[in-house]
Design an enzyme around this catalytic site. Structure first.
Site, PDB file in Angstrom:
ATOM      1  CD  GLU A  80      -7.539   2.973   0.976  1.00 32.01           C
ATOM      2  OE1 GLU A  80      -7.109   3.979   1.547  1.00 32.01           O
ATOM      3  OE2 GLU A  80      -7.087   1.821   1.185  1.00 32.01           O
ATOM      4  CD  GLU A 139      -1.364   1.536   7.169  1.00 25.53           C
ATOM      5  OE1 GLU A 139      -0.746   2.241   6.361  1.00 25.53           O
ATOM      6  OE2 GLU A 139      -2.555   1.190   7.005  1.00 25.53           O
ATOM      7  CG  ASP A 168      -2.009  -0.588   1.972  1.00 26.64           C
ATOM      8  OD1 ASP A 168      -1.090   0.224   1.888  1.00 26.64           O
ATOM      9  OD2 ASP A 168      -3.099  -0.331   2.523  1.00 26.64           O
TER      10      ASP A 168
HETATM   11  C1  GCV Z   1      -3.830   7.569   3.540  1.00 27.27           C
HETATM   12  C2  GCV Z   1      -3.856   2.330   3.420  1.00 27.27           C
HETATM   13  C3  GCV Z   1      -3.863   3.034   4.731  1.00 27.27           C
HETATM   14  C4  GCV Z   1      -4.601   4.346   4.647  1.00 27.27           C
HETATM   15  C5  GCV Z   1      -3.940   5.187   3.563  1.00 27.27           C
HETATM   16  C6  GCV Z   1      -3.971   4.404   2.269  1.00 27.27           C
HETATM   17  C7  GCV Z   1      -3.254   5.148   1.169  1.00 27.27           C
HETATM   18  O1  GCV Z   1      -5.144   1.907   3.089  1.00 27.27           O
HETATM   19  O2  GCV Z   1      -4.431   2.228   5.695  1.00 27.27           O
HETATM   20  O3  GCV Z   1      -4.537   4.980   5.896  1.00 27.27           O
HETATM   21  O4  GCV Z   1      -4.614   6.405   3.422  1.00 27.27           O
HETATM   22  O5  GCV Z   1      -3.338   3.166   2.446  1.00 27.27           O
HETATM   23  O6  GCV Z   1      -2.095   4.844   0.984  1.00 27.27           O
HETATM   24  O7  GCV Z   1      -3.848   5.980   0.528  1.00 27.27           O
END
Ligand code: GCV
Length: 854
Positions: free
Chosen positions: A298, A405, A377
């Site tokens: 990411e 989340e 995720d």
């Molecule tokens: C900390 C997902 C979440 C992100 C998070 C990522 C991860 O994409 O939306 O906020 O980033 O996972 O676990 O690294």
């Protein structure tokens, strides 16, 4: 502006702010020590045999706990009154009581609780394999104060039991829903670390031994010399509770803060930089636990920039930490977020295994590969990650998300222990042997020295998790990491008794609600393994089905007019099923043997495909969403039965939250159902989809000032349309443009648009009767709109749109409802809804719905 206040205001403020408390303490979670049933057998006279800080913590906790039980009315048995509670390591206890047979083999963190008569005196013994074991024993004793046959020996199933906090130096928390950081503010560690010590106390009570305090999207400056000194204060605050500091580090740090020209892990200068940095940390934090790494993920830089592997990067850090006893938790959450959506063989679910399995055996001994429980995720349901079976020569940890989340962001009650338990118990059948995930993590299956569980907690200053019942998830995480054989039912019971009440009726009700909540959420958000059908490029909260498709993020479910689901089979799909050991692969490869609840994760099927019970997929989708919304409503009904039996403030706060959840479950239900009704063109044989008796659309009303707009995504509003009073605020981005990690645009940067009040008016034409009038509106941030419902010109209800909900535009994130109850209506009555916009909240309205009052 004159504003009539109905009791709703109190509740919506509570919804926005959560538990308000002067000082933040662990007592506001489960360490209240007020619920008991029976006489206390634990002697109130408490003595620590050793001087260590942990034993002192244990003694003070026992004294506090026992005193509180007594103050709340608990009586002591006669022998408890005369006896003594003694805390120490096994060696200390044996020395002090030579004739007692103390188990000599107690291991690190293990404890033994024993009740005995010694030389005529009652003794409650808390003996630990070490002083931390004694501390854990003290908390266990406090969970068992009325057990007359106390004799418990217990050790943690796995050595790594950490929480991760995704806190940023500015005090914000990525995916945190419990307020601002307890660790950081304004770029530095907070001056007041009182809440940190209390958090460590809370963590110790459930056996957590490590806390990584900063976001895995790591701010490199946190390991500069100045911040290390500050972080040492956090370590000092947590140390008396046996919780060790860990930190997330950015792999590019040698370049970004070290001034080197590269961060290539194989560059000798980079290795030397990490070794020096680690030594610097250990001077100030001698019990530093280690690093967590998010790299090549990411947008985070990683070893791939230099053609190096995760093992190359992990080992450099591991070698630096090894002399000091530290570990590296290297995250397997590595994937290409620019995948080609058109490529039917592309599959994000494959990434972790494809990248990490070939590296098995190449990691240093103090590296632990940290893998999310599912391959995508933290969705409402995913299959277990196949990587757990794919790393036999590597220590492993499983990452779970306590912060919700994708599971309702703490506004929805979703008790996650049943989901985690399914994952822990799942037998991957590696090498054709029983290899349940819990045994892999414990290091048993593949004889690994390390391993464990990491929970992304996201605690903040607002009641820790922002919602009282959400704390059951933090509690459950710790208890499962200690003992994965516990059941979600046992854990719920323990938590409720400590946190809410020991009244059997309350315990039964709350536990039932907790256990119903995850299935309900799955039913109304994304059943059959479609994943949570939410806005995956933005809030991760409300419904937004197409946001998953047509982009590189890879959370695809590939629905079209004919069917739905990702074909992940070896035969015709992405080949993902082949990553599982053969016995499991075989189950998922076949449509016949894939369990229905994961069908669409593994297979693409027509809407008319029949599930195991003969129901079609499309009918299941309709039914499931109606069922889920009804189950959410049941949660509210059940909670009503504890009124008067528990603390009223808590009762009212949870009541308001559940009322919100019931309304938002309807938003979810209607969005998904109307989307798939249109997409499939297949009617609902139960007659629900597309039929809304009693619903009066805002766009069909006589409008004064209000104007009709299309809602994006269309499925988030009834009929795809709503009305707004004035113009929508300009926003700085389209939600689809942001990465899941992007911070929202600060509200102050959005221009306010003033407007006079507007109204929508309908004439009632049905039979006379008494009704509940639900008003579905959009509560946007950046303003507090005011609504008034009038019947024939007389106010029947008014309320403020003052909740804190995501998104700047009216959509399923902020669609919510207010219900005016017991309204008498007769034909010809005029219902009028006045919306008074405020700043960036244009009092947007979707519909009103009349249902007969019972
Ligand atoms: C900390 C997902 C979440 C992100 C998070 C990522 C991860 O994409 O939306 O906020 O980033 O996972 O676990 O690294």
């Amino acid at each position: 502006m004159p504003r009539m206040m109905f009791n709703k205001l109190v509740f919506s403020v509570a919804l926005a702010t959560g538990f308000a408390a002067a000082a933040q303490t662990a007592d506001q979670a489960w360490l209240r020590y007020s619920g008991y049933d029976g006489e206390i057998v634990v002697p109130p006279s408490v003595r620590a045999l050793g001087q260590s800080a942990l034993e002192q913590s244990a003694a003070s906790e026992l004294q506090t706990g026992i005193r509180r039980f007594a103050n709340s009315g608990a009586g002591f048995t006669a022998s408890a009154q005369l006896g003594e509670t003694v805390i120490g390591t096994a060696a200390e206890v044996q020395k002090a009581f030579p004739e007692l047979r103390v188990p000599a083999s107690l291991k690190t963190d293990e404890f033994w609780l024993h009740w005995t008569i010694y030389h005529g005196n009652t003794l409650a013994i808390v003996a630990g394999g070490d002083d931390r074991g004694a501390l854990y024993g003290a908390f266990a004793l406090l969970r068992n104060v009325t057990d007359p046959s106390l004799n418990i020996r217990s050790h943690p199933a796995m050595p790594i039991r950490w929480v991760d906090e995704w806190d940023n130096p500015d005090g914000s928390i990525e995916r945190g829903y419990g307020g601002r950081s307890i660790f950081f503010e304004g770029g530095n560690v907070r001056r007041d670390l009182g809440p940190v010590a209390e958090y460590a106390r809370l963590l110790a009570s459930i056996g957590i031994n490590g806390c990584n305090v900063n976001n895995v999207n790591a701010a490199p400056q946190l390991i500069d010399s100045d911040h290390i000194k500050q972080l040492a204060r956090i370590a000092d605050s947590m140390r008396p509770w046996g919780v060790h500091l860990a930190m997330s580090v950015a792999i590019a740090s040698p370049q970004t803060i070290g001034g080197l020209s590269s961060y290539d892990p194989l560059d000798p200068a980079v290795k030397a930089w990490w070794a020096a940095k680690v030594s610097e940390i250990y001077i100030l934090v001698p019990d530093f636990a280690g690093f967590t790494v998010k790299a090549d993920s990411e947008g985070q830089p990683g070893p791939a920039s230099y053609g190096r592997t995760p093992a190359d990067a992990a080992n450099v850090l591991a070698n630096a930490l090894e002399p000091h006893g530290g570990v590296v938790l290297y995250r397997a959450f590595v994937y290409n977020h620019h995948a080609d959506w058109h490529d039917l063989k592309a599959d994000r679910a494959r990434a972790a295994y494809d990248i990490f399995h070939p590296l098995d055996g190449k990691f240093a001994a103090n590296v632990i590969v940290q893998t999310k429980e599912g391959p995508i995720d933290f969705q409402a349901r995913e299959p277990v990650s196949p990587l757990f079976a794919g790393l036999e020569q590597t220590s492993q940890a499983m990452e779970l998300q306590i912060t919700q989340e994708y599971t309702g962001q703490q506004r929805h009650l979703v008790y996650l222990a049943p989901m985690w338990k399914q994952v822990l118990d799942f037998d991957l059948r590696a090498d054709q042997k029983a290899t349940p995930v819990k045994e892999i993590l414990a290091g048993k299956s593949f004889h690994r020295p390390l391993g464990g569980m990491v929970g992304v907690a996201g605690v903040g200053q607002n009641g820790w998790l922002g919602s009282p019942l959400a704390l059951a998830n933090l509690y459950a995480f710790g208890r499962l990491a200690w003992s994965p054989d516990l059941t979600p039912e046992q854990i719920a019971k323990e938590w409720t008794r400590q946190t809410i009440s020991t009244d059997p009726q309350v315990v039964a009700t709350v536990d039932k609600m907790l256990l119903q909540s995850w299935p309900a959420y799955e039913h109304y958000t994304g059943p059959l393994g479609t994943q949570t059908l939410t806005d995956i490029t933005g809030s991760h909260y409300g419904p937004n089905i197409e946001s998953s498709e047509n982009n590189g993020w890879g959370q695809w479910h590939r629905d079209d007019h004919m069917g739905i689901g990702m074909d992940r089979t070896v035969a015709t799909g992405t080949g993902y099923t082949g990553q599982y050991p053969p016995e499991v692969a075989k189950i998922y490869e076949s449509l016949k043997t894939t369990p229905d609840d994961l069908l669409l994760f593994f297979h693409h099927v027509p809407y008319t495909y029949k599930l195991h019970d003969g129901k079609t997929v499309i009918q299941y989708i309709y039914d499931s969403h109606y069922r889920g919304a009804a189950e959410a409503a049941e949660l509210g009904t059940e909670w009503a039965t504890v009124k008067g039996r528990i603390n009223d403030k808590l009762y009212q706060e949870v009541r308001a939250r559940l009322e919100y959840q019931v309304g938002h479950a309807i938003v979810w239900r209607d969005a998904i159902v109307q989307y798939f009704l249109k997409q499939s063109g297949i009617p609902d044989d139960q007659g629900h989809a597309g039929h809304f008796p009693g619903r009066l659309e805002a766009e069909d009303a006589r409008l004064t000032g209000y104007k009709v707009i299309d809602i994006t995504p269309w499925e988030d509003a009834s009929g795809g349309k709503a009305v707004v009073c004035g113009d929508l605020p300009a926003i700085a981005f389209h939600p689809g443009d942001v990465s899941p990690s992007a911070a929202p645009v600060p509200i102050s940067r959005i221009e306010a648009v003033p407007h006079a009040p507007c109204s929508a008016e309908w004439t009632y034409t049905g039979a006379a009767g008494r009704f509940n009038v639900a008003v579905q509106f959009f509560d946007l941030p950046g303003g507090v709109a005011h609504f008034t419902l009038n019947i024939n010109g007389h106010p029947a209800a008014d309320w403020l749109a003052d909740a804190t909900l995501p998104s700047r535009r009216p959509n399923g994130d902020n669609s919510t409802r207010h219900t005016a109850r017991d309204v008498d209506l007769k034909p010809g009555d005029v219902l009028s809804l006045q919306g008074d916009p405020d700043k960036n909240d244009p009092a947007a309205l979707d519909y009103i719905e009349l249902t007969p009052a019972r």
